[in-house]
Design a protein around this motif. Sequence first.
Motif, PDB file in Angstrom:
ATOM      1  N   GLY A 161      11.248  -3.473 -37.325  1.00 32.41           N
ATOM      2  CA  GLY A 161      10.689  -2.130 -37.345  1.00 32.41           C
ATOM      3  C   GLY A 161       9.981  -1.842 -38.656  1.00 32.41           C
ATOM      4  O   GLY A 161       8.911  -1.232 -38.678  1.00 32.41           O
ATOM      5  N   GLU A 162      10.587  -2.318 -39.748  1.00 25.28           N
ATOM      6  CA  GLU A 162       9.969  -2.071 -41.050  1.00 25.28           C
ATOM      7  C   GLU A 162       8.636  -2.794 -41.159  1.00 25.28           C
ATOM      8  O   GLU A 162       7.676  -2.288 -41.716  1.00 25.28           O
ATOM      9  CB  GLU A 162      10.894  -2.576 -42.170  1.00 25.28           C
ATOM     10  N   ARG A 163       8.603  -3.986 -40.587  1.00 25.75           N
ATOM     11  CA  ARG A 163       7.364  -4.766 -40.679  1.00 25.75           C
ATOM     12  C   ARG A 163       6.231  -4.110 -39.930  1.00 25.75           C
ATOM     13  O   ARG A 163       5.070  -4.392 -40.175  1.00 25.75           O
ATOM     14  CB  ARG A 163       7.585  -6.160 -40.067  1.00 25.75           C
ATOM     15  N   PHE A 164       6.627  -3.258 -38.977  1.00 18.48           N
ATOM     16  CA  PHE A 164       5.606  -2.713 -38.105  1.00 18.48           C
ATOM     17  C   PHE A 164       4.549  -1.946 -38.858  1.00 18.48           C
ATOM     18  O   PHE A 164       3.371  -1.961 -38.518  1.00 18.48           O
ATOM     19  CB  PHE A 164       6.256  -1.815 -37.042  1.00 18.48           C
ATOM     20  N   GLY A 165       4.999  -1.261 -39.912  1.00 18.28           N
ATOM     21  CA  GLY A 165       4.038  -0.513 -40.718  1.00 18.28           C
ATOM     22  C   GLY A 165       2.974  -1.427 -41.294  1.00 18.28           C
ATOM     23  O   GLY A 165       1.789  -1.134 -41.247  1.00 18.28           O
ATOM     24  N   GLU A 166       3.437  -2.593 -41.803  1.00 17.31           N
ATOM     25  CA  GLU A 166       2.462  -3.545 -42.363  1.00 17.31           C
ATOM     26  C   GLU A 166       1.520  -4.030 -41.293  1.00 17.31           C
ATOM     27  O   GLU A 166       0.333  -4.221 -41.520  1.00 17.31           O
ATOM     28  CB  GLU A 166       3.174  -4.771 -42.917  1.00 17.31           C
ATOM     29  N   ILE A 167       2.088  -4.265 -40.125  1.00 15.65           N
ATOM     30  CA  ILE A 167       1.278  -4.824 -39.047  1.00 15.65           C
ATOM     31  C   ILE A 167       0.161  -3.874 -38.666  1.00 15.65           C
ATOM     32  O   ILE A 167      -0.952  -4.289 -38.379  1.00 15.65           O
ATOM     33  CB  ILE A 167       2.152  -5.134 -37.821  1.00 15.65           C
ATOM     34  N   SER A 168       0.484  -2.579 -38.715  1.00 15.62           N
ATOM     35  CA  SER A 168      -0.570  -1.657 -38.303  1.00 15.62           C
ATOM     36  C   SER A 168      -1.709  -1.674 -39.307  1.00 15.62           C
ATOM     37  O   SER A 168      -2.872  -1.567 -38.936  1.00 15.62           O
ATOM     38  CB  SER A 168      -0.015  -0.256 -38.126  1.00 15.62           C
ATOM     39  N   GLN A 169      -1.384  -1.883 -40.609  1.00 13.45           N
ATOM     40  CA  GLN A 169      -2.463  -1.997 -41.595  1.00 13.45           C
ATOM     41  C   GLN A 169      -3.278  -3.252 -41.337  1.00 13.45           C
ATOM     42  O   GLN A 169      -4.505  -3.253 -41.395  1.00 13.45           O
ATOM     43  CB  GLN A 169      -1.870  -2.076 -43.011  1.00 13.45           C
ATOM     44  N   LYS A 170      -2.540  -4.320 -41.021  1.00 12.11           N
ATOM     45  CA  LYS A 170      -3.221  -5.594 -40.769  1.00 12.11           C
ATOM     46  C   LYS A 170      -4.130  -5.457 -39.552  1.00 12.11           C
ATOM     47  O   LYS A 170      -5.241  -5.987 -39.523  1.00 12.11           O
ATOM     48  CB  LYS A 170      -2.147  -6.660 -40.513  1.00 12.11           C
ATOM     49  N   ARG A 223      -5.637  -2.850 -38.535  1.00 17.52           N
ATOM     50  CA  ARG A 223      -6.875  -2.131 -38.864  1.00 17.52           C
ATOM     51  C   ARG A 223      -7.861  -3.049 -39.559  1.00 17.52           C
ATOM     52  O   ARG A 223      -9.066  -2.970 -39.336  1.00 17.52           O
ATOM     53  CB  ARG A 223      -6.560  -0.944 -39.771  1.00 17.52           C
ATOM     54  N   ARG A 224      -7.331  -3.932 -40.399  1.00 17.40           N
ATOM     55  CA  ARG A 224      -8.241  -4.842 -41.112  1.00 17.40           C
ATOM     56  C   ARG A 224      -8.904  -5.804 -40.143  1.00 17.40           C
ATOM     57  O   ARG A 224     -10.099  -6.095 -40.247  1.00 17.40           O
ATOM     58  CB  ARG A 224      -7.479  -5.623 -42.181  1.00 17.40           C
ATOM     59  N   THR A 225      -8.094  -6.319 -39.190  1.00 17.56           N
ATOM     60  CA  THR A 225      -8.658  -7.251 -38.202  1.00 17.56           C
ATOM     61  C   THR A 225      -9.763  -6.583 -37.409  1.00 17.56           C
ATOM     62  O   THR A 225     -10.831  -7.157 -37.191  1.00 17.56           O
ATOM     63  CB  THR A 225      -7.578  -7.717 -37.216  1.00 17.56           C
ATOM     64  N   ILE A 226      -9.484  -5.354 -36.984  1.00 15.18           N
ATOM     65  CA  ILE A 226     -10.469  -4.645 -36.180  1.00 15.18           C
ATOM     66  C   ILE A 226     -11.736  -4.416 -36.977  1.00 15.18           C
ATOM     67  O   ILE A 226     -12.848  -4.584 -36.466  1.00 15.18           O
ATOM     68  CB  ILE A 226      -9.893  -3.312 -35.680  1.00 15.18           C
ATOM     69  N   ALA A 227     -11.565  -4.038 -38.244  1.00 12.24           N
ATOM     70  CA  ALA A 227     -12.746  -3.782 -39.068  1.00 12.24           C
ATOM     71  C   ALA A 227     -13.585  -5.055 -39.190  1.00 12.24           C
ATOM     72  O   ALA A 227     -14.815  -5.019 -39.072  1.00 12.24           O
ATOM     73  CB  ALA A 227     -12.319  -3.299 -40.449  1.00 12.24           C
ATOM     74  N   MET A 228     -12.896  -6.172 -39.349  1.00  8.25           N
ATOM     75  CA  MET A 228     -13.614  -7.434 -39.500  1.00  8.25           C
ATOM     76  C   MET A 228     -14.371  -7.802 -38.243  1.00  8.25           C
ATOM     77  O   MET A 228     -15.496  -8.264 -38.282  1.00  8.25           O
ATOM     78  CB  MET A 228     -12.590  -8.516 -39.814  1.00  8.25           C
ATOM     79  N   LEU A 229     -13.720  -7.601 -37.084  1.00  8.97           N
ATOM     80  CA  LEU A 229     -14.368  -7.954 -35.833  1.00  8.97           C
ATOM     81  C   LEU A 229     -15.519  -7.025 -35.527  1.00  8.97           C
ATOM     82  O   LEU A 229     -16.571  -7.436 -35.041  1.00  8.97           O
ATOM     83  CB  LEU A 229     -13.363  -7.864 -34.682  1.00  8.97           C
ATOM     84  N   GLY A 230     -15.294  -5.746 -35.810  1.00  9.90           N
ATOM     85  CA  GLY A 230     -16.278  -4.765 -35.368  1.00  9.90           C
ATOM     86  C   GLY A 230     -17.507  -4.708 -36.244  1.00  9.90           C
ATOM     87  O   GLY A 230     -18.586  -4.358 -35.769  1.00  9.90           O
ATOM     88  N   GLN A 231     -17.368  -5.090 -37.517  1.00  9.32           N
ATOM     89  CA  GLN A 231     -18.502  -4.848 -38.400  1.00  9.32           C
ATOM     90  C   GLN A 231     -19.664  -5.785 -38.096  1.00  9.32           C
ATOM     91  O   GLN A 231     -20.789  -5.530 -38.495  1.00  9.32           O
ATOM     92  CB  GLN A 231     -18.072  -4.964 -39.848  1.00  9.32           C
ATOM     93  N   ASP A 232     -19.404  -6.854 -37.331  1.00  6.87           N
ATOM     94  CA  ASP A 232     -20.502  -7.722 -36.885  1.00  6.87           C
ATOM     95  C   ASP A 232     -21.470  -6.981 -36.008  1.00  6.87           C
ATOM     96  O   ASP A 232     -22.649  -7.332 -35.928  1.00  6.87           O
ATOM     97  CB  ASP A 232     -19.938  -8.884 -36.056  1.00  6.87           C
ATOM     98  N   PHE A 233     -20.950  -5.979 -35.300  1.00 10.78           N
ATOM     99  CA  PHE A 233     -21.779  -5.310 -34.321  1.00 10.78           C
ATOM    100  C   PHE A 233     -22.626  -4.209 -34.945  1.00 10.78           C
ATOM    101  O   PHE A 233     -23.471  -3.632 -34.285  1.00 10.78           O
ATOM    102  CB  PHE A 233     -20.907  -4.716 -33.204  1.00 10.78           C
ATOM    103  N   ILE A 234     -22.362  -3.937 -36.208  1.00 12.99           N
ATOM    104  CA  ILE A 234     -23.154  -2.909 -36.883  1.00 12.99           C
ATOM    105  C   ILE A 234     -24.305  -3.613 -37.565  1.00 12.99           C
ATOM    106  O   ILE A 234     -24.111  -4.450 -38.443  1.00 12.99           O
ATOM    107  CB  ILE A 234     -22.296  -2.154 -37.896  1.00 12.99           C
ATOM    108  N   LEU A 235     -25.514  -3.287 -37.122  1.00 10.21           N
ATOM    109  CA  LEU A 235     -26.678  -3.983 -37.633  1.00 10.21           C
ATOM    110  C   LEU A 235     -27.373  -3.143 -38.679  1.00 10.21           C
ATOM    111  O   LEU A 235     -27.293  -1.920 -38.666  1.00 10.21           O
ATOM    112  CB  LEU A 235     -27.630  -4.281 -36.473  1.00 10.21           C
TER     113      LEU A 235
END
Lengths: 359, 389
Positions: free
Chosen positions: B184-193, B195-207
Amino acid sequence: MIAAMPDYQAAVDDFVTRLRRRQVEGSLITAKLTAELLRQVVSHQRLPNVGQAAVLIDVVKSVGLRMIAANPIAIAAANRSALRAPSLHNLLESIPDPVKTPEAPAASVGDSDSKSRSGDRNSVSWKLKHNVIEGITELLQDLDDYHTHVAEQALEHIHQNEVILTLGRSRSLLKFLLEAKKKRSFQVVVAEGAPRYQGHTLAKELAEKGLQTTVITDSAVFAMISRVNMVIIGAHAVMANGGVLAPVGMHMVALAARRHAVPFVVLAGVHKLCPQYPHKPYTLLNDMKSPAEVVEFGELSECFAAGTGDHTTYVVNPTFDYIPPDLVSIFITDTGGHNPSYVYRLIAEYYSPEDYFLQ
Amino acid sequence: MRYTSVSFAVCLPSSQTNSIFYDVEQLLGSLCISELVKNKMKADKAVEDVGESAKVAGGVTFEWLRQAEDASLLTTPARPTATDHGDSSFSVIEEFNYWRMQPDLAEAVAAIKALTAVIRRSQASTMMGLEIELKNASEALKAWDETSIPLSAGCDLFLRYVTRTTALEYEDIRAGKARLIERGERFGEISQKARRTIAMLGQDFILNGSTILTHGFSRVVLNLLKLAASNGKHFNVICTEGRPDNTGAKVAIELLAAGIPVTLILDSGVGYMMEKVDMLLVGAEGVVESGGIINYIGTFQSALVARSMNKPVYVAAESYKFARLYPLEQRDLGPSPCHVEFVEPVPEDAKVENTARDYTPPNYLTLLFTDLGVLTPSAVSDELIQLYL
């Protein structure tokens, strides 16, 4: 062994150069050559005693990256090199890898385990390579066969007295139509596919086999589309969202087909699947060829201001067109017919998530 | 209570599993497995072996337990523990509210932290008892805020994980508890991670040079845009005013701080601006089984306009927002009223419809950026099954 290394390095360099010079063209050839090259690389690669699969994956990845850098549009090459990685990943899981015990404190049980492992470590390394090479050979066989598997489904889709429209030339399409010809009689309308005019070649081949063929110009597609029952084309690559990379002019045909509610069928072997999503497909996933194919070099020289060399005219010759997934009705692959929205499933079957980004 | 050291059957899903449970492997790596279990493992070939490492002679020692508990407590910020355990349902909600106040924490994560606190305070002596306590706590949380989808999604997800964990019986209830707490404690870290993954994947689509329309306040989307800007991409953002919560102003402040030019428009100006826009990018409160999303009111409208003008609609959402819902129409969502202030006084006989969120069906969405990867709406249900199985 040291002598073997430059051997495959030379082969890799040669292939990369040919890719860069666009001397290797067409997804099937690229896929075949890539697979053969990778087989060579794997068989010559000396594997250390530990972490074999990881080393193999690294080697394959580095070769793959070079190929992609040479010709990003040869996505088929990327597909194949990436495809090897899942089989490697699977093998990695099945073989107990001694590397994965980093901080195992010296325990008596642990020691005896590692002793027994070192005994068959050599056989394990041989097995790994053998399995991978077997996998690649199977893959090459699949590549040779896929035309047949796709063509087997022809009778389900083409019916008596239908009119089929296509643009340009595709080998899988040729086999598909010839297979259907055995039991049904139908007509084919072929748009010539400027500037390479491969439609002419296809029309000749079909006519030789006795199929009634009509050749039209690309601009006549919209005029003819209402008299057509189905559009069938071959794809160069299929992206992860179901979008299709096809020879230039196909998007226009797809739009015309959508406008008149004509089914748009895409033939694609499974080796054409690519796990990438197209961000900016019209430009990033395109290859600009020499404008001389469109307009002869001398013809436009009057357009350029004498002396200053100002350019007022540009000639663009793109090779590929991107067709969004909602324009495609069905994909016919060697494993059967699929919806464009199902492509993600096929990708998941053939690729593991680590392969989506080779970098 | 006698617990048999059953084979360590960590039936993790296939390698395509989501990143939330990715950490379990590392967690397992640091846990000691007793001799018994190890031998059972070898004998029992039916068990799927994860291939983790640590093998220690001897059983689960007192020493290790203490270490595990210390480790789990280390990550918790100072939180006064409730002295009275008897009133457990009430303290769960208190706990939840406390965590929700943290600025960067998503609701689902706050729910999971609250449930973790329940485990910590639990006096149950069996895993089943613990499970029942958790179930009650989760019901209490859901009853307290019936309209929140991230809350129920988070609760469900954690409960699912607990049930799966209790399938393995531990020699000691404390070992099981400690592991769940750490998770449960790790979950907080995971949610930050995530967000980072999503940002990395999504920023390719911003031209470069593109115009992005956004609606509602989403930390995930903001992260994505900030990452794209920091990677040197030049784009401008149009954001809607976002009545009644005035999310537009909040978004504008964040984006301007990152140096991204922002234009604010009225909610009703979406149609007017759509021709200048290259894509619509929104977050999600919940992602439903059909692949559609539930988000701030006005999202459906914007997606509708975007679709009709052939603009792509992208959604950025973490995987713990995936919920087991299948709305067929807007009313299926359940009421979630919000307070609306009208400038002109509303006559008494006029009715006011003040729902806070709407459902966008999957055929209006182009792609979803999640920490499980980029997904087409049709792929969502597949991933959902893997998450919940």
